[in-house]
Design a protein around this motif. Structure first.
Motif, PDB file in Angstrom:
ATOM      1  N   LYS A   7     -21.239  10.128  19.156  1.00 29.00           N
ATOM      2  CA  LYS A   7     -20.255   9.446  18.316  1.00 29.00           C
ATOM      3  C   LYS A   7     -20.738   9.420  16.860  1.00 29.00           C
ATOM      4  N   THR A   8     -22.021   9.075  16.677  1.00 29.48           N
ATOM      5  CA  THR A   8     -22.580   8.963  15.330  1.00 29.48           C
ATOM      6  C   THR A   8     -22.520  10.294  14.593  1.00 29.48           C
ATOM      7  N   ILE A   9     -22.954  11.338  15.277  1.00 31.57           N
ATOM      8  CA  ILE A   9     -23.023  12.641  14.600  1.00 31.57           C
ATOM      9  C   ILE A   9     -21.616  13.192  14.354  1.00 31.57           C
ATOM     10  N   LYS A  10     -20.716  12.933  15.291  1.00 29.68           N
ATOM     11  CA  LYS A  10     -19.328  13.370  15.102  1.00 29.68           C
ATOM     12  C   LYS A  10     -18.740  12.723  13.845  1.00 29.68           C
ATOM     13  N   LEU A  16     -18.231  14.552   6.247  1.00 28.35           N
ATOM     14  CA  LEU A  16     -18.698  15.660   5.413  1.00 28.35           C
ATOM     15  C   LEU A  16     -17.721  16.841   5.464  1.00 28.35           C
ATOM     16  N   GLY A  17     -16.697  16.706   6.284  1.00 28.12           N
ATOM     17  CA  GLY A  17     -15.696  17.765   6.378  1.00 28.12           C
ATOM     18  C   GLY A  17     -16.110  18.927   7.266  1.00 28.12           C
ATOM     19  N   TYR A  18     -17.084  18.712   8.155  1.00 27.39           N
ATOM     20  CA  TYR A  18     -17.531  19.799   9.033  1.00 27.39           C
ATOM     21  C   TYR A  18     -16.785  19.801  10.351  1.00 27.39           C
ATOM     22  N   GLN A  19     -16.781  20.947  10.980  1.00 24.52           N
ATOM     23  CA  GLN A  19     -16.268  21.043  12.342  1.00 24.52           C
ATOM     24  C   GLN A  19     -17.163  20.176  13.235  1.00 24.52           C
ATOM     25  N   PRO A  20     -16.576  19.450  14.164  1.00 25.09           N
ATOM     26  CA  PRO A  20     -17.422  18.640  15.048  1.00 25.09           C
ATOM     27  C   PRO A  20     -18.296  19.509  15.949  1.00 25.09           C
ATOM     28  N   TYR A  21     -19.515  19.050  16.177  1.00 25.41           N
ATOM     29  CA  TYR A  21     -20.400  19.736  17.130  1.00 25.41           C
ATOM     30  C   TYR A  21     -19.847  19.456  18.522  1.00 25.41           C
ATOM     31  N   ARG A  22     -19.787  20.470  19.348  1.00 20.15           N
ATOM     32  CA  ARG A  22     -19.224  20.273  20.694  1.00 20.15           C
ATOM     33  C   ARG A  22     -20.355  20.235  21.721  1.00 20.15           C
ATOM     34  N   ALA A 120     -47.342  26.581  34.767  1.00 22.45           N
ATOM     35  CA  ALA A 120     -47.219  28.039  34.625  1.00 22.45           C
ATOM     36  C   ALA A 120     -47.959  28.494  33.359  1.00 22.45           C
ATOM     37  N   ASP A 121     -48.468  29.721  33.361  1.00 25.86           N
ATOM     38  CA  ASP A 121     -49.347  30.178  32.274  1.00 25.86           C
ATOM     39  C   ASP A 121     -48.697  30.143  30.888  1.00 25.86           C
ATOM     40  N   GLN A 122     -47.394  30.353  30.868  1.00 24.04           N
ATOM     41  CA  GLN A 122     -46.691  30.258  29.582  1.00 24.04           C
ATOM     42  C   GLN A 122     -45.587  29.211  29.707  1.00 24.04           C
ATOM     43  N   VAL A 123     -45.342  28.516  28.601  1.00 26.41           N
ATOM     44  CA  VAL A 123     -44.206  27.597  28.560  1.00 26.41           C
ATOM     45  C   VAL A 123     -43.186  28.175  27.575  1.00 26.41           C
ATOM     46  N   PHE A 124     -41.933  27.750  27.696  1.00 29.73           N
ATOM     47  CA  PHE A 124     -40.882  28.360  26.895  1.00 29.73           C
ATOM     48  C   PHE A 124     -40.229  27.350  25.965  1.00 29.73           C
ATOM     49  N   SER A 125     -39.771  27.874  24.848  1.00 19.66           N
ATOM     50  CA  SER A 125     -38.996  27.030  23.952  1.00 19.66           C
ATOM     51  C   SER A 125     -37.822  27.816  23.388  1.00 19.66           C
ATOM     52  N   CYS A 126     -36.774  27.089  23.082  1.00 19.19           N
ATOM     53  CA  CYS A 126     -35.660  27.650  22.317  1.00 19.19           C
ATOM     54  C   CYS A 126     -35.281  26.603  21.266  1.00 19.19           C
ATOM     55  N   MET A 127     -34.271  26.914  20.475  1.00 19.57           N
ATOM     56  CA  MET A 127     -33.812  25.994  19.434  1.00 19.57           C
ATOM     57  C   MET A 127     -32.489  25.419  19.928  1.00 19.57           C
ATOM     58  N   GLY A 128     -32.502  24.121  20.246  1.00 19.16           N
ATOM     59  CA  GLY A 128     -31.391  23.532  20.978  1.00 19.16           C
ATOM     60  C   GLY A 128     -30.102  23.294  20.197  1.00 19.16           C
ATOM     61  N   GLY A 129     -30.128  23.411  18.886  1.00 23.45           N
ATOM     62  CA  GLY A 129     -28.912  23.129  18.110  1.00 23.45           C
ATOM     63  C   GLY A 129     -28.025  24.355  18.010  1.00 23.45           C
ATOM     64  N   ILE A 130     -27.309  24.632  19.082  1.00 19.39           N
ATOM     65  CA  ILE A 130     -26.494  25.848  19.145  1.00 19.39           C
ATOM     66  C   ILE A 130     -25.033  25.459  19.299  1.00 19.39           C
ATOM     67  N   TYR A 131     -24.188  26.050  18.436  1.00 17.02           N
ATOM     68  CA  TYR A 131     -22.778  25.676  18.435  1.00 17.02           C
ATOM     69  C   TYR A 131     -21.988  26.427  19.495  1.00 17.02           C
ATOM     70  N   SER A 132     -22.573  27.488  20.041  1.00 18.63           N
ATOM     71  CA  SER A 132     -21.846  28.317  20.999  1.00 18.63           C
ATOM     72  C   SER A 132     -22.321  28.050  22.421  1.00 18.63           C
ATOM     73  N   GLN A 133     -21.487  27.392  23.215  1.00 15.90           N
ATOM     74  CA  GLN A 133     -21.857  27.155  24.615  1.00 15.90           C
ATOM     75  C   GLN A 133     -21.904  28.468  25.389  1.00 15.90           C
TER      76      GLN A 133
ATOM     77  N   ALA B  19     -31.685  10.964  24.449  1.00 15.10           N
ATOM     78  CA  ALA B  19     -30.306  10.691  24.013  1.00 15.10           C
ATOM     79  C   ALA B  19     -29.505  10.401  25.272  1.00 15.10           C
ATOM     80  N   HIS B  20     -29.290   9.117  25.534  1.00 19.81           N
ATOM     81  CA  HIS B  20     -28.667   8.708  26.804  1.00 19.81           C
ATOM     82  C   HIS B  20     -27.260   9.275  26.942  1.00 19.81           C
ATOM     83  N   ASP B  21     -26.498   9.218  25.839  1.00 20.63           N
ATOM     84  CA  ASP B  21     -25.103   9.672  25.942  1.00 20.63           C
ATOM     85  C   ASP B  21     -25.012  11.179  26.190  1.00 20.63           C
ATOM     86  N   ILE B  22     -25.934  11.930  25.622  1.00 19.75           N
ATOM     87  CA  ILE B  22     -25.897  13.387  25.805  1.00 19.75           C
ATOM     88  C   ILE B  22     -26.327  13.754  27.229  1.00 19.75           C
ATOM     89  N   LEU B  23     -27.318  13.029  27.746  1.00 21.99           N
ATOM     90  CA  LEU B  23     -27.720  13.229  29.147  1.00 21.99           C
ATOM     91  C   LEU B  23     -26.551  12.906  30.083  1.00 21.99           C
TER      92      LEU B  23
END
Lengths: 161, 122
Positions: A7-10, A16-22, A120-133, B19-23
């Protein structure tokens, strides 16, 4: 009271006039469930963080729906862990102590103490702020799945940010 | 989304988030919620006791969980709740970085290291 981030980020973006993050909404779709067949102390554990972690020598993430994955050695020194994430304001402490969001120190200790079978010998990361599901479903999820399969992990810990 | 994808294919997962709401919206198979500021889902900085406690409790829940979609709340306190005021503020300016496809290195030297290893072209 818990913070209502969606709610806050929306509302912030609207001002700011941005498209809402989905965000992903599962709706009425029941959660799938695979039972554990082993005790955690016998399991090989896989780790995925969406905090935008990378290690020194790897490329950082870009901020336009970057759906790439980094593979970080589990024994990588925390001094060589870096972060890039579209909402950098949440990274202040992880950049000082990566264990806040990428729990290598904790899991290695648990491995040593026999609380988990192994990390496991390696752990993984990605960048979670992605607009495309679609990118998450078609790129990240299958990629993570095939990495975990080849590592033969029994269980996976996911740390979203 | 990723948790559900893995679980459908036979890998048990646990999401540990702050983030409780996102979970709640994502309905992951197993979730543990820690009411700390975002960026601290695995504990407080430089506090090994707290970090170890968070992970130990989370993995205990991993093993015990039997209600798909349920969120287990960790009974751990950040201390002051002041951070929630800022985190809930809608007046704050845009906290996102510009969205383009150039890698955003934490330090300029990281780029040199990535070029040297061949991960990034000069």
């Amino acid at each position: 009271m818990y913070v209502n981030y969606m709610k806050t980020i929306k509302e912030r973006y609207l001002k700011l006039g941005y498209q809402p993050y989905r965000w992903f909404h599962a709706g009425e779709d029941p959660a799938p469930f695979t039972p554990l067949y082993k005790k955690i102390e016998e399991c090989r554990l896989g780790l995925l963080s969406t905090s935008g972690a990378y290690s020194l020598g790897q490329s950082a993430y870009h901020y336009k729906d970057d759906s790439s994955l980094r593979s970080i050695e589990k024994n990588c020194s925390t001094e060589d862990i870096r972060f890039s994430h579209i909402t950098e304001n949440y990274l202040e402490n992880p950049r000082k102590d990566p264990n806040c969001i990428l729990p290598l120190g904790q899991l290695l200790r648990m491995e040593k103490e026999g609380k988990i079978g192994e990390l496991a010998d390696q752990v993984f990361s990605c960048m979670g702020g992605i607009y495309s599901q679609r990118k998450v479903l078609e790129d990240i999820a299958p990629n993570v799945y095939s990495r975990f399969l080849s590592q033969e992990v029994d269980v996976a810990l996911l740390v979203p940010m | 989304m990723v948790a559900r994808y893995l679980e459908e294919r036979g890998i048990p997962t646990l999401c540990l988030g702050s983030a409780h709401d996102i979970l709640l919206a994502g309905q992951a198979p197993r979730s543990v919620f820690l009411d700390y500021p975002l960026g601290h889902s695995c504990g407080k900085p430089f506090n090994e006791v707290n970090q170890y406690d968070v992970l130990t409790k989370a993995l205990e829940i991993f093993e015990a969980a039997d209600k798909p979609g349920h969120i287990e709340v960790l009974e751990l306190d950040w201390g002051s709740e002041d951070w929630k005021i800022q985190a809930s503020s809608t007046a704050a300016s845009d906290t996102r970085q510009p969205r383009d496809t150039s890698p955003q290195f934490q330090y300029p030297e990281d780029r040199d290291a990535a070029i040297e290893s061949g991960a990034v072209k000069a």
